[in-house]
Design a protein around this motif. Structure first.
Motif, short mmCIF file in Angstrom:
data_model
loop_
_atom_site.label_atom_id
_atom_site.label_comp_id
_atom_site.label_asym_id
_atom_site.label_seq_id
_atom_site.Cartn_x
_atom_site.Cartn_y
_atom_site.Cartn_z
N LEU A 24 0.95 -1.21 -0.02
CA LEU A 24 0.13 0.03 0.06
C LEU A 24 0.94 1.37 0.11
O LEU A 24 0.21 2.38 0.16
CB LEU A 24 -0.96 -0.11 1.13
CG LEU A 24 -1.91 -1.07 1.38
CD1 LEU A 24 -2.75 -1.17 2.52
CD2 LEU A 24 -3.00 -1.10 -0.09
N LEU A 55 -4.36 6.64 -5.53
CA LEU A 55 -4.31 5.38 -4.88
C LEU A 55 -4.03 5.41 -3.31
O LEU A 55 -4.14 4.25 -2.75
CB LEU A 55 -3.25 4.41 -5.56
CG LEU A 55 -3.62 4.16 -7.10
CD1 LEU A 55 -2.44 3.09 -7.76
CD2 LEU A 55 -4.75 3.25 -7.41
N ASN A 248 -4.69 -5.57 -3.21
CA ASN A 248 -5.88 -5.54 -2.54
C ASN A 248 -7.02 -4.89 -3.46
O ASN A 248 -6.86 -4.09 -4.36
CB ASN A 248 -6.03 -4.70 -1.44
CG ASN A 248 -5.84 -3.41 -1.27
OD1 ASN A 248 -6.71 -2.56 -1.88
ND2 ASN A 248 -4.77 -2.75 -1.30
N ASP A 249 -8.28 -5.50 -3.34
CA ASP A 249 -9.50 -4.79 -4.22
C ASP A 249 -10.01 -3.79 -4.18
O ASP A 249 -10.12 -2.96 -5.13
CB ASP A 249 -10.88 -5.65 -3.59
CG ASP A 249 -10.58 -7.21 -3.81
OD1 ASP A 249 -9.76 -7.65 -4.58
OD2 ASP A 249 -11.48 -7.87 -3.08
N ASP A 250 -9.68 -2.86 -2.87
CA ASP A 250 -9.74 -1.44 -2.99
C ASP A 250 -8.85 -0.63 -4.24
O ASP A 250 -9.48 0.27 -4.61
CB ASP A 250 -9.50 -0.86 -1.60
CG ASP A 250 -9.89 0.66 -1.76
OD1 ASP A 250 -11.05 1.15 -1.85
OD2 ASP A 250 -8.99 1.19 -1.07
N MET A 251 -7.66 -1.10 -3.89
CA MET A 251 -6.71 -0.38 -4.75
C MET A 251 -6.86 -0.77 -6.38
O MET A 251 -6.75 0.19 -7.18
CB MET A 251 -5.24 -0.98 -4.48
CG MET A 251 -4.18 -0.26 -5.29
SD MET A 251 -2.51 -0.51 -4.86
CE MET A 251 -2.34 0.61 -3.54
N LYS A 252 -7.24 -2.03 -6.60
CA LYS A 252 -7.71 -2.21 -7.89
C LYS A 252 -8.94 -1.51 -8.36
O LYS A 252 -8.89 -1.16 -9.60
CB LYS A 252 -8.28 -3.84 -7.99
CG LYS A 252 -7.19 -4.99 -7.61
CD LYS A 252 -7.65 -6.22 -7.71
CE LYS A 252 -6.68 -7.46 -7.56
NZ LYS A 252 -7.23 -8.65 -7.18
N ALA A 253 -9.87 -1.36 -7.65
CA ALA A 253 -10.84 -0.57 -8.05
C ALA A 253 -10.52 0.84 -8.38
O ALA A 253 -11.03 1.56 -9.26
CB ALA A 253 -12.06 -0.74 -7.01
N LYS A 254 -9.80 1.37 -7.54
CA LYS A 254 -9.36 2.84 -7.45
C LYS A 254 -8.52 3.11 -9.06
O LYS A 254 -8.80 4.03 -9.72
CB LYS A 254 -8.48 3.33 -6.58
CG LYS A 254 -9.36 3.57 -5.23
CD LYS A 254 -8.60 3.97 -4.11
CE LYS A 254 -9.10 4.29 -3.01
NZ LYS A 254 -8.30 4.51 -1.53
N LYS A 257 -10.73 2.64 -11.99
CA LYS A 257 -11.62 3.97 -12.24
C LYS A 257 -10.64 5.06 -12.86
O LYS A 257 -10.93 5.73 -13.86
CB LYS A 257 -12.34 4.36 -11.16
CG LYS A 257 -13.15 5.72 -11.40
CD LYS A 257 -13.73 6.03 -9.96
CE LYS A 257 -14.77 7.16 -10.18
NZ LYS A 257 -14.29 8.39 -10.97
#
Length: 302
Positions: A24, A55, A248-254, A257
């Motif tokens: 992260l 990110l 991690n899924d949150d970073m992938k999503a950000k 987008k």
């Protein structure tokens, strides 16, 4: 070439221990080889500037590999978080470890298509005008892991040559060390003809709307009047934007987008990274590349 590839892979793999603990804090970008390194770093600088705040990481690091395999090994080793690959490069990763990376996006051409072409070029003063003129000549390919620069010509050229395997007709084959270098070697006479790529949209005299030829024209290192097109392949699926599966899924999503928004949020950054004019991105998954995975497995192997 082998020494450079091994060096690049070793350098990327050496980062593995630190990378796992800093998931992260640092976002690591792999950049394919075959083009001047300074140009590649300059094209991706906008990501270094923009992504930390998007990110929530401390920094974005760029890793320009010496060739395609340097990035491939970095992704397989988990030392890179994102890269843009050709379909054959992704197929190599998938065949080695289908869970290493996820293809999430691909580019959409200005006409709405999601593909591009392998294009064989020769010097205009060579006297060659058609693909069968490569008989007895020196033929160059871009990179062993290039879709348009090696895999697709290997699979589809025989049909254009009357069913004959390429190596039965040409005097010799070799690799140019990436697409830009391959075209430069054709111009120098190292190869009589060579395979690179372009969108196939627009005019050949402009280097088409996107692809290696267009990038070289835009940089001022190629005059299309010096080349002639001998052959164009069937349509090839545009290569994927891939991310490390274990991210991690949150970073992938950000990140996804950010990329989807990039054509409108910063058109210059989008164009610099992609190398020409595109309409935007479309979502893809591994199924989109199954024909290329199957072709690579049957023709080259892993």
């Amino acid at each position: 070439m082998l020494k450079k590839a091994l060096f690049a892979a070793t350098a990327l793999l050496a980062l593995a221990g630190a990378a796992a603990a800093e998931d992260l804090k640092e976002f690591r970008v792999g950049i394919l080889g075959g083009e001047n390194e300074a140009d590649r770093l300059r094209n991706y600088q906008c990501m270094v500037d923009k992504l930390p705040s998007v990110l929530g990481v401390e920094k974005v690091s760029l890793f320009p590999a010496a060739d395609y395999d340097g990035v491939i090994q970095g992704l397989l080793g988990g030392t890179l978080d994102y890269a843009e690959l050709g379909a054959s490069g992704y197929a190599k990763i998938y065949l080695a470890n289908s869970k290493a990376v996820e293809p999430i996006l691909t580019t959409v051409q200005t006409d709405g298509s999601m593909g591009y072409y392998s294009i064989m070029v020769a010097r205009k003063d060579s006297g060659m005008t058609k693909v069968t003129d490569i008989k007895g000549k020196k033929l160059g390919f871009a990179d062993p892991d290039s879709t348009s620069g090696y895999l697709i010509p290997t699979v589809t050229l025989p049909e254009a040559l009357g069913g004959k395997p390429v190596k039965e007709l040409v005097a010799s084959t070799g690799f140019g060390g990436g697409h830009e270098n391959l075209v430069l070697e054709v111009l120098k006479g190292t190869f009589d003809a060579g395979t690179t790529f372009g969108s196939g949209i627009g005019d050949f005299k402009d280097g088409y709307t996107s692809g290696n030829l267009r990038k070289m024209v835009d940089k001022g290192v190629l005059n299309m009047d010096d080349l002639v097109e001998l052959w164009k392949s069937p349509l090839i699926p545009n290569g994927p934007v891939v991310v490390r599966t274990s991210m991690n899924d949150d970073m992938k999503a950000k990140f996804k987008k950010f990329m989807m928004d990039l054509p409108t949020s910063d058109a210059a950054c989008f164009s610099a990274i992609q190398g020409g004019d595109f309409k935007g991105f479309a979502e893809v998954n591994a199924d989109f590349y199954k024909p290329i995975i199957d072709a690579r497995k049957a023709t080259i192997g892993g």
